[in-house]
Design a protein around this motif. Sequence first.
Motif, PDB file in Angstrom:
ATOM      1  N   GLN B 227      64.191  58.779   2.568  1.00 14.82           N
ATOM      2  CA  GLN B 227      63.753  57.826   1.548  1.00 14.82           C
ATOM      3  C   GLN B 227      64.835  56.806   1.210  1.00 14.82           C
ATOM      4  OE1 GLN B 227      60.908  57.265   0.453  1.00 14.82           O
ATOM      5  NE2 GLN B 227      59.805  59.072   1.124  1.00 14.82           N
ATOM      6  N   ARG B 228      66.097  57.243   1.331  1.00 11.94           N
ATOM      7  CA  ARG B 228      67.241  56.395   1.023  1.00 11.94           C
ATOM      8  C   ARG B 228      67.122  55.037   1.714  1.00 11.94           C
ATOM      9  NH1 ARG B 228      71.928  55.896   4.266  1.00 11.94           N
ATOM     10  NH2 ARG B 228      70.565  56.853   5.787  1.00 11.94           N
ATOM     11  N   GLU B 229      66.527  55.047   2.900  1.00 12.96           N
ATOM     12  CA  GLU B 229      66.439  53.810   3.656  1.00 12.96           C
ATOM     13  C   GLU B 229      65.242  52.967   3.263  1.00 12.96           C
ATOM     14  OE1 GLU B 229      66.321  55.036   7.691  1.00 12.96           O
ATOM     15  OE2 GLU B 229      68.443  55.544   7.694  1.00 12.96           O
ATOM     16  N   VAL B 230      64.143  53.620   2.957  1.00 13.80           N
ATOM     17  CA  VAL B 230      62.924  52.853   2.741  1.00 13.80           C
ATOM     18  C   VAL B 230      62.567  52.720   1.272  1.00 13.80           C
ATOM     19  CG1 VAL B 230      61.895  53.136   4.995  1.00 13.80           C
ATOM     20  CG2 VAL B 230      61.650  54.951   3.311  1.00 13.80           C
TER      21      VAL B 230
END
Lengths: 247, 261
Positions: B227-230
């Motif tokens: 989730q950190r990326e999106v």
Amino acid sequence: MRAHAAAILASVLALSGCGAGPASTERTLTVLAAASLATAFTELADEFEDEHAGVDVRLSFGGSSSLAAQIAEGAPADVFAAADERTMSLVADVGVARAEAVVFATNTVQVAARRDGPVKSLQDLVGPGVKVVLCAPQVPCGAAAREALDTAGIEVEPVSEEQSVADVLGKVASGEADAGVVYRTDVLAAGDRVTGLELPGPARVVTRCPVVALDGPADEALAAEFVAFVSGREARATLDAAGFGTP
Amino acid sequence: MRTRPDVPAWIVPPALIGWALLALPLVGLVLRVDWRDFGSLVTTEASRAALWLSLRTASASTVLCLLLGVPLALVLARSTARWASAVRAVVLVPLVLPPVVGGIALLATFGRRGWLGQHLEVLGIEIAFTTVAVVLAQAFVSLPFLVVTLEGALRAADPGYADVAATLGAAPGRVLGRVTLPLVAPGLVAGTVLSFARALGEFGATVTFAGSLQGVTRSLPTEIYLQREVDPDAAIALSFLLVAVAVAVIALVHRPGRSPW
């Protein structure tokens, strides 16, 4: 005692590379690039360094989305090359791009099958007990893989949804998974550790790789030169050899 | 501070900086939490699946740690033989090993091409890409916490009680269950809670060894990493959830005035 403490602190800082060293005449260009570009960009950086005396190109490869997130958090970077345009738009939204991104190469997805594994053709992907890994739908290679499989009418139930294309390839090359969907260039780079299976024509989803100069520590002209270099004619041979298409 | 003979004044600033190094990132995380949407961020289908998987696997690995770790700690604590220190050294390895290395080691052993895994696969037992792999990875990294904590408690406990119980005719099993384990109950609880917390936070070995699939192998830390990326807001909300669990664990184990381990 104070002197001791100061000496210890100084050595810790020196070890961790903190503090200002002697001024260097070398110019450093920090390039963040998608994992799928690793082989090609390592070569291109060497060529660029040969042509530009005193320039040191520092490369950092990772999942496109990871790198975009790092840039959004303020990571010092001069150039960003992404695996697809959606990821590039994340960086553009943050407002750190110095110019419009240029598409310098195209890529397409391919099925990578484990050597001597059960997957010999696309039909085998849905065979009983066949373990297929894909990228998570949130990352570029996952989005492209799903679009390709949907178009080809292959309903794959992945056993794992990995973070980046490198993770997918690693699982297949190590024999942990039987097959995965990666970029054509990854299959080429993996050599004979995996076998590439071409998807039917309409399912060969083409992703466009953009590159952009960022508002980073290096001077603007140098970053712009690197962007021009990788999107120019000189870089073409290297990109072709790695399996990238011409935009 | 000055009343203590071995605490010079200059020791205070580095101590404060050290504490700040640990505390400031937590402040930073809390400041980033999007409280308005916190509820919806931690209750998405993906978040709930990850939380539920994490709770199930961490519980399972803690039970596994208890079943295997209590006997191991007992053997180590009661043995004076030279081999015991060699065995203990092996137990300590996962504590200092980068978890991703643990994952690669597990893969080389229990993976489909691993030296044990390939035989297990012939028998129809598949570990790679299953929830069992998550539990194994968690047990690998958290077992040392239980063993080390419990062994310390066993060594510190007065062996006289066990001797007396034995002279009174109690069999070893009965002495263990009625005298020794109740004596080290605080250490046992601390070790159990610590290994549960470590299992809950396990990421490196899991992502290397088990893979990442919603509801099967994608535990809370893996979900946060994705989730950190999106969706950074979701990643931060879930991270806060894990910090809250960590704080609760410390509150449970830590008793002011004495070291819990």
